[in-house]
Motif scaffolding. Structure first.
Motif, PDB file in Angstrom:
ATOM      1  N   SER A 104       2.732   4.522  -0.084  1.00  0.00           N
ATOM      2  CA  SER A 104       2.367   5.914   0.166  1.00  0.00           C
ATOM      3  C   SER A 104       3.612   6.612   0.671  1.00  0.00           C
ATOM      4  CB  SER A 104       1.253   6.011   1.213  1.00  0.00           C
ATOM      5  OG  SER A 104       1.717   5.548   2.474  1.00  0.00           O
ATOM      6  N   ASP A 105       3.540   7.922   0.842  1.00  0.00           N
ATOM      7  CA  ASP A 105       4.708   8.653   1.341  1.00  0.00           C
ATOM      8  C   ASP A 105       5.134   8.159   2.716  1.00  0.00           C
ATOM      9  OD1 ASP A 105       4.724  10.145  -0.946  1.00  0.00           O
ATOM     10  OD2 ASP A 105       3.754  11.915  -0.073  1.00  0.00           O
ATOM     11  N   SER A 106       4.173   7.896   3.584  1.00  0.00           N
ATOM     12  CA  SER A 106       4.504   7.457   4.943  1.00  0.00           C
ATOM     13  C   SER A 106       5.093   6.048   4.939  1.00  0.00           C
ATOM     14  CB  SER A 106       3.259   7.505   5.832  1.00  0.00           C
ATOM     15  OG  SER A 106       2.234   6.675   5.315  1.00  0.00           O
ATOM     16  N   ARG A 153       5.794   2.956  -7.581  1.00  0.00           N
ATOM     17  CA  ARG A 153       5.035   4.127  -7.118  1.00  0.00           C
ATOM     18  C   ARG A 153       5.842   4.941  -6.085  1.00  0.00           C
ATOM     19  NH1 ARG A 153       0.310   0.628  -6.586  1.00  0.00           N
ATOM     20  NH2 ARG A 153      -0.034   1.335  -4.444  1.00  0.00           N
ATOM     21  N   THR A 154       7.052   5.252  -6.475  1.00  0.00           N
ATOM     22  CA  THR A 154       7.936   6.039  -5.607  1.00  0.00           C
ATOM     23  C   THR A 154       8.721   7.023  -6.457  1.00  0.00           C
ATOM     24  OG1 THR A 154       9.715   5.921  -3.961  1.00  0.00           O
ATOM     25  CG2 THR A 154       9.814   4.354  -5.772  1.00  0.00           C
ATOM     26  N   HIS A 198       0.851  -1.202   0.000  1.00  0.00           N
ATOM     27  CA  HIS A 198       0.000   0.000   0.000  1.00  0.00           C
ATOM     28  C   HIS A 198       0.888   1.255   0.000  1.00  0.00           C
ATOM     29  CE1 HIS A 198      -3.414  -2.639   0.720  1.00  0.00           C
ATOM     30  NE2 HIS A 198      -2.777  -3.152   1.759  1.00  0.00           N
TER      31      HIS A 198
END
Length: 305
Positions: free
Chosen positions: A68-70, A107-108, A66
Motif C-alpha cells: 500500500s502507499d503507507s 504494485r508500486t 500487503h
C-alpha cells in the motif's frame, strides 16, 4: 540495523539486503512471516529481479507485505532486468517494458533502484542512456546500478549514461573471494595472482559504487553452502571458533566477514528461513578483528604470499 549510503547517492540503506529470489518456495503465511521478520530486524531493503520465479516472486512479495502507499513509504525496493530466455537484452525497449512489468507485479509506482542484471555484449549504451532518462524523468526509477559487471563495462555505460551507477551486485563469499585475494598476490607467479575481474573491488571503491555480494554462503557457482560442509573442515572450525567468541551463529560470522571489509559492502541474503535471516541481520552488530578476518580467509584455503 546499521545503514550506509548507497554509492554516492543520498539514499540510506541497511547494510544487509533481503534477497527474494526464493520467496516463491513459501506458502502465503510463511511469506508474510518472512517479510514481517525482515521489517522487525530493520532489513527493509528488498532485492528482486524480473526473472525470479518468472516474475511470480515479485507478485508473492507484494501480497506478503500487503503493499500500500503507507507500506511503500517505509521500504526500499530494488529489482533487476536484462536476462531473457537464451539471451541478455539491454535494449531500450526491453528495459522499459521490463520496468513496467516489475512495477505492476510489485504494485508500486516506482523502484528505488534498478540494476542491469548480466552484461549484454550486444548492448548499445546510447539506448541504455535513453531508457534511464525516460525512467528517471517519469519517476519510475530513482537510482540505477549494474550486476556482474567489470570496470570497463561500467565505464562504457558511464560514457553515455548521465545517472550515477550506485551499485554493482557481484558474487562474493568467503570461498569465492578472488576479487579480494588477487589484490595481495600482485606480480606473483601463482593462480591467485590472476586478475579475473579487472580489479572490480578497487574500481568500485574509487568510484563510490556499493558492492552487493550475492550468494554470500555459496561455494562455486551454486554448488552448495560452505557452512557445516565437510568439504571445508578448517574453515568451519575457524568460523565456529569466532562465532563462539562473539556469542553468535556461524551464519552471522559469514556475513560479518563481508561487512568487515572497508569497501562498505551490502550483502544480499538468499535464505527463506526466518531464524537464519535474523542471524544474517545480527552481523550488523559484529565487528571482526583483523586477526579473525584474516584467520577466516586463510582457513578457506587462501595462502598469504
Amino acid at each position: 540495523m546499521r545503514t550506509i549510503k548507497l554509492g554516492n547517492s543520498a539514499l540510506e540503506v541497511p547494510v544487509v539486503a533481503v534477497g527474494c529470489m526464493r520467496i516463491n518456495s513459501l506458502d502465503k503465511a510463511e511469506a508474510e512471516r518472512f517479510v514481517q521478520t525482515s521489517l522487525e530486524e530493520g532489513a527493509n531493503f528488498f532485492d528482486h529481479a524480473d526473472i525470479y520465479g518468472g516474475g511470480n516472486c515479485e507478485e508473492i512479495f507484494a501480497d506478503a507485505i500487503h503493499m500500500s502507499d503507507s507500506v511503500r513509504e517505509n521500504i526500499i525496493l530494488q529489482s533487476k532486468c536484462g536476462i531473457r530466455k537464451g539471451m541478455f537484452d539491454f535494449s531500450k525497449e526491453h528495459i522499459l517494458a521490463s520496468v513496467d512489468g516489475i512495477l505492476k507485479r510489485l504494485r508500486t509506482d516506482y523502484l528505488d533502484i534498478l540494476l542491469l542484471h548480466r552484461p549484454d555484449t550486444l548492448v548499445e549504451p546510447e539506448e541504455v542512456a535513453e531508457a534511464f532518462d525516460i525512467l528517471e524523468s517519469s519517476g519510475k526509477v530513482r537510482h540505477f546500478g549494474v550486476s556482474n559487471q567489470n570496470p570497463m563495462q561500467i565505464q562504457l555505460l558511464q560514457k553515455y549514461v548521465k545517472q550515477p551507477i550506485v551499485a554493482n551486485q557481484l558474487q562474493l563469499s568467503i570461498t569465492n573471494a578472488t576479487m579480494i585475494t588477487n589484490g595481495f598476490n600482485v606480480n606473483m607467479e601463482n593462480e591467485a595472482a590472476v586478475n579475473r575481474d579487472g580489479s572490480i573491488l578497487d574500481f568500485c571503491r574509487l568510484n563510490d559504487i556499493t558492492i552487493q555480494p550475492w550468494s554470500p554462503f555459496q561455494y562455486g557457482f551454486f554448488q552448495g553452502v560452505f557452512l557445516g560442509n565437510e568439504k571445508f573442515p578448517e574453515l568451519n572450525k575457524k568460523i565456529d571458533e569466532v562465532a563462539e567468541k562473539h556469542g553468535v551463529s556461524n551464519t552471522t560470522i559469514a556475513i560479518a566477514w563481508l561487512l568487515r571489509h572497508p569497501a562498505r559492502m551490502q550483502p544480499v541474503t538468499g535464505t527463506m528461513n526466518v531464524e537464519r535471516l535474523r542471524d544474517c541481520c545480527r552481523a550488523s552488530e559484529v565487528q571482526l578483528s583483523r586477526e579473525d578476518w584474516y584467520g577466516i580467509l586463510r582457513a578457506a584455503g587462501n595462502v598469504l604470499p
